[in-house]
Write a protein that holds these residues in place. Structure first.
Motif, short mmCIF file in Angstrom:
data_model
loop_
_atom_site.label_atom_id
_atom_site.label_comp_id
_atom_site.label_asym_id
_atom_site.label_seq_id
_atom_site.Cartn_x
_atom_site.Cartn_y
_atom_site.Cartn_z
N VAL A 494 -83.72 16.23 9.12
CA VAL A 494 -82.81 15.23 8.55
C VAL A 494 -81.41 15.39 9.15
N LEU A 495 -80.96 16.63 9.28
CA LEU A 495 -79.65 16.89 9.89
C LEU A 495 -79.62 16.36 11.32
N MET A 496 -80.73 16.53 12.04
CA MET A 496 -80.80 16.04 13.41
C MET A 496 -80.73 14.51 13.46
N VAL A 497 -81.30 13.86 12.44
CA VAL A 497 -81.23 12.39 12.38
C VAL A 497 -79.78 11.96 12.23
N PHE A 498 -79.02 12.63 11.36
CA PHE A 498 -77.61 12.30 11.19
C PHE A 498 -76.85 12.48 12.50
N ILE A 499 -77.19 13.54 13.25
CA ILE A 499 -76.50 13.80 14.51
C ILE A 499 -76.82 12.70 15.53
N LYS A 500 -78.10 12.34 15.63
CA LYS A 500 -78.49 11.30 16.58
C LYS A 500 -77.90 9.94 16.23
N GLU A 501 -77.73 9.71 14.93
CA GLU A 501 -77.16 8.44 14.50
C GLU A 501 -75.64 8.44 14.58
N ALA A 502 -75.09 9.52 15.13
CA ALA A 502 -73.63 9.67 15.29
C ALA A 502 -72.89 9.65 13.96
N SER A 503 -73.58 10.04 12.91
CA SER A 503 -72.95 10.13 11.58
C SER A 503 -72.51 11.58 11.39
N VAL A 504 -71.42 11.95 12.09
CA VAL A 504 -71.00 13.35 12.10
C VAL A 504 -70.52 13.78 10.72
N ASP A 505 -69.77 12.89 10.04
CA ASP A 505 -69.30 13.25 8.69
C ASP A 505 -70.46 13.50 7.75
N LEU A 506 -71.48 12.64 7.82
CA LEU A 506 -72.65 12.82 6.95
C LEU A 506 -73.43 14.07 7.36
N ALA A 507 -73.43 14.34 8.66
CA ALA A 507 -74.13 15.55 9.12
C ALA A 507 -73.45 16.80 8.58
N LEU A 508 -72.11 16.81 8.61
CA LEU A 508 -71.38 17.95 8.06
C LEU A 508 -71.61 18.07 6.55
N ARG A 509 -71.66 16.91 5.90
CA ARG A 509 -71.91 16.92 4.44
C ARG A 509 -73.30 17.45 4.14
N TRP A 510 -74.28 17.02 4.94
CA TRP A 510 -75.66 17.49 4.73
C TRP A 510 -75.76 18.99 5.01
N LEU A 511 -75.00 19.46 6.02
CA LEU A 511 -75.01 20.88 6.33
C LEU A 511 -74.44 21.69 5.18
N ARG A 512 -73.41 21.17 4.54
CA ARG A 512 -72.85 21.87 3.38
C ARG A 512 -73.85 21.89 2.23
N PHE A 513 -74.59 20.78 2.06
CA PHE A 513 -75.63 20.74 1.02
C PHE A 513 -76.71 21.78 1.32
N MET A 514 -77.10 21.90 2.57
CA MET A 514 -78.10 22.89 2.93
C MET A 514 -77.61 24.30 2.64
#
Length: 802
Positions: A494-514
């Motif tokens: 899922v984190l990789m999907v956020f990265i590929k979709e260029a949603s860096v803010d959401l990726a960082l948010r998901w990483l914090r959730f993880m």
């Protein structure tokens, strides 16, 4: 008074044969004073020729000698010729007084059956049969065999009959005996009779005993495979014939034993001998030929059957439709199906299922739905497997509306969909981006108590990530964890999907959730997220990611360091430059120490620049890092040029050329042409390479007197303008074409003699540096993170720039 005579037994006294005869001789009785008929006995007189006397034939019933009639005391009361007794086994009648009474067939058969049932088998039975008072024949034996209920007794009777002089081979007798043995399950006896049958057939020269066929049929039905085929071969070797029913029984036996090819051999033998095929043969062969893959042969027999005006049964149609459908010959299968309907036969549920399955697998869903509707019109209820197959097929093909309609009918019919059916529907809705429908199916699974599979969770979470529904995705991920699944890999996906979709803010948010949920990810994804942060200028977020990457024992390679350096080259903001320098320092890579050393004085380095550069490049593992080193040289030289460190840039280029990082850049073709190829270099590296290489060309031409016909500078369309502008500043003779700057060797040699050119080539890039730097800033190419994919880094991939 006349008295009636009584019956006495026959006695044998010495050489006297006494017979009780009904006598009309008057005997005087003094006590009672009346005349009566008394019982008398007769005896033959002693005769020297007694043992040699000749009996009369059956037409003459008299003795050749006289007979004395005796009374009870042995006194002769009358002498005269008499009637002899019946000779057992010779005469076909019995004597009642002086009358002949012929034996009836029923009496003869009854007598034989009585003896056989009483004595069963053995010498005693044969002795009794030898004493029969009549001459048996084959008709008596055949009838007795039909009546006798015991197989062993029947076989013993037959063996006794074979030893008699009146025996003659009888097909009816053999049939009766074989039937009796088959009823008794005495197949060893059947084999014994078969051997006798072969011998009798050879002696009597009768090749068409029906008993041959009967033996093979019974053995085949009893599944005596080896024995039945052995008997069959013996029949063929003896030149005898068997009927169609026998062939059918052998074919059935081989098919039941799982030997279809042996059955086909029997069928081919049957055809070769010209044996007529009947309806049973067709019904055996056509389905089995079709099921074994010999569809063309099955269709040929099917056509022969119709030409003989034999009506095919449902089994034949069903096998052909099924086999043709599975073989992908759907048009022929449909033709057979329509022909079956023309014969007035109706399809069964299994036939409908087979046809639907064939059309579904072939991707012809419209025809499959039409047959589905015919099935329901015929009042057949689709079963669980059929519903599942049709729903999943429509889901896979993307026909989600039809799939959901049939899925709804399936639920109304009381069938609980399988997890795979839910998965197909949910995954296809997720693939088409239908979040609401996918979530509805997921909730239906939860209500029905169906445990979603790993692929189902992955598809749903991927959809939610693409739709940027972070909170819903986090909820589903925790539910997945409660189901007992490992969520580390899925959460990283899922984190990789956020990265590929260029949603860096959401990726960082998901990483914090993880991190808050205790879920770990891998270093590759951390690196990808770091590069995404660098690309988007989120340097504050990038540095902790890099520090986490380094602290987890991951190695920062030369490619990653060079990509950070490329960001520093493009940076226009002083604050961001400080962040980037801090990030470069955090990599703890040896290239950073090298770059810092380039900007220090020789006192601190304790060695000249060229020696310092050579020492660094000697420590590079070119087998694994050649591409990374080439990328590093491009970016570093570009950075040094922009920083005004021309001499250091020329040292780096010279050492890289010495280490053959750019082996095809400079080409010396003797006296014909010299060329320099800078198409794969960055702007700064290309300018440095042009100046350094022209300096080498000058030394060769002026000091050694070697002048080629022409000199080429292959720049490509991107670097052509920059290189041309630099050379025009010193009035070069190079002419600009599409991708090449070229000049003759003589003109370049004259140009090299000018003092300004010597100064230009020996020292540094001359005046108008501000314009040149402006051009460099505009034309400087994109850095590595922007042109590379998000795949794991390959060690030998070159960092190609414009």
């Amino acid at each position: 008074m006349i008295g009636r005579s009584r019956c006495f037994s026959r006695y044998v006294i010495n050489n006297l044969q006494l017979f009780r005869l009904r006598s009309s001789i008057p005997v005087h009785n003094s006590n009672h004073g009346f005349t009566r008929f008394d019982d008398v006995y007769v005896t033959t007189r002693p005769n020297p020729d007694f043992c040699l006397r000749s009996y009369c034939n059956r037409k003459n019933n008299e003795w050749t000698e006289e007979i004395d009639y005796l009374d009870e005391s042995g006194r002769v009361i009358y002498t005269g010729k008499g009637i002899r007794s019946v000779e057992p086994g010779v005469d076909d009648h019995i004597m009642i007084g002086d009358l002949k009474q012929p034996f009836s067939n029923a009496s003869a058969v009854a007598k034989i059956v009585e003896i056989v049932k009483r004595w069963k088998w053995g010498p005693e039975m044969e002795n009794q049969l030898d004493k029969l008072q009549f001459m048996p024949n084959m008709t008596h034996i055949t009838q007795a065999l039909k009546i006798t209920g015991d197989g062993d007794a029947s076989l013993s009777l037959f063996k006794w009959a074979k030893r008699q002089s009146w025996y003659s081979p009888s097909d009816e007798c053999y049939l009766a005996l074989i039937d009796r043995l088959n009823q008794s399950r005495d197949f060893e006896g059947v084999q014994s009779v078969f051997d006798d049958l072969v011998l009798d057939s050879a002696k009597a020269m009768v090749p068409e005993f029906n008993a041959f066929s009967r033996v093979v049929q019974y053995l085949a039905k009893a599944e005596k495979l080896e024995v039945s085929i052995c008997c069959f071969k013996k029949i063929q070797e003896s030149g005898c014939k068997v009927d169609t029913k026998t062939y059918n029984s052998l074919i059935t036996l081989f098919l039941d034993k799982g030997l279809p090819f042996k059955a086909f051999e029997i069928y081919e033998s049957m055809e070769g001998l010209g044996c007529c095929l009947d309806l049973a043969t067709y019904e055996l062969m056509i389905p089995n030929l079709a099921r074994s893959g010999r569809i063309d042969a099955a269709l040929k027999l099917f056509q022969q059957m119709k030409e003989k005006n034999l009506k095919p049964g449902f089994t034949i149609f069903a096998s052909l439709v099924d086999s043709l459908g599975k073989a992908g010959r759907l048009d022929t299968s449909m033709k057979i199906y329509m022909e079956m309907q023309g014969f007035g036969l109706k399809a069964s549920a299994s036939m409908f299922v087979s046809m639907i399955d064939s059309y579904v697998k072939a991707g012809k869903l419209d025809t499959a739905i039409r047959i589905w509707d015919e099935m329901k019109k015929a009042r057949f209820r689709p079963n669980y497997g059929l519903y599942t197959m049709v729903v999943e097929a429509h889901a896979k093909s993307g026909k989600l509306e039809t799939a959901m309609s049939i899925f709804s009918d399936m639920e109304k019919a009381g069938f609980l969909p399988t997890p795979s059916t839910y998965s197909y529907l949910l995954e296809m809705h997720a693939g088409s981006g239908q979040v609401d429908a996918a979530m509805k199916l997921y909730n239906s699974m939860s209500i029905a108590g169906v445990r979603p599979g790993l692929t189902t969770y992955t598809a749903l979470l991927t959809l939610l990530a693409k739709k940027k529904l972070v909170d819903v995705a986090a909820k589903i991920l925790l539910e997945m964890k409660s189901m007992g699944y490992s969520i580390d890999v899925t959460s990283s996906d899922v984190l990789m999907v956020f990265i590929k979709e260029a949603s860096v803010d959401l990726a960082l948010r998901w990483l914090r959730f993880m991190g808050g949920s205790g879920i770990r990810t891998n270093n590759f994804i951390i690196r990808q997220l770091f590069e995404s942060c660098m690309k988007n200028g989120l340097y504050d977020s990038a540095k902790p990611l890099l520090e986490n990457y380094v602290d987890s024992a991951a190695k920062v390679d030369l490619i990653l360091y060079t990509s950070i350096l490329a960001h520093l080259v493009r940076c226009q903001d002083e604050l961001n430059e400080r962040h980037l320098m801090s990030i470069l320092s955090s990599t703890k890579h040896k290239a950073h120490e090298f770059m810092c050393g380039l900007f220090t004085g020789p006192e601190q380095r304790k060695q000249p620049v060229l020696a310092f550069v050579r020492e660094f490049f000697q420590n590079i593992d070119y087998e694994s890092e050649e591409g990374a080193a080439r990328y590093f040289v491009n970016v570093l030289v570009n950075y040094l040029v922009l920083m005004g460190q021309i001499n250091r840039a020329r040292c780096v280029w010279k050492v890289s050329y010495e280490n053959k990082l750019f082996p095809k850049a400079i080409v010396f073709d003797q006296h014909i042409a010299w060329s320099l190829d800078v198409r794969n270099l960055s702007v700064g590296a290309a300018l440095t390479a042009v100046v350094h290489t022209l300096h080498r060309f000058r030394k060769r031409m002026l000091y050694y007197g070697v002048v080629p016909r022409r000199i080429k500078l292959v720049t490509g369309p991107t670097l052509k303008i920059v290189v041309a502008q630099m050379l025009n500043s010193v009035e070069s003779p190079f002419e600009v074409s599409k991708v090449v700057l070229r000049a003759s060797g003589d003109s370049v040699s004259e140009w090299f003699k000018k003092p300004i050119v010597q100064q230009f080539l020996l020292n540094e890039i001359p005046s108008r540096s501000d314009i040149l730097m402006h051009k460099l800033n505009i034309l400087f190419p994109s850095s590595a993170p922007e042109i590379r994919s998000l795949n794991p880094p390959k060690p030998l991939v070159a960092g190609r720039v414009m």
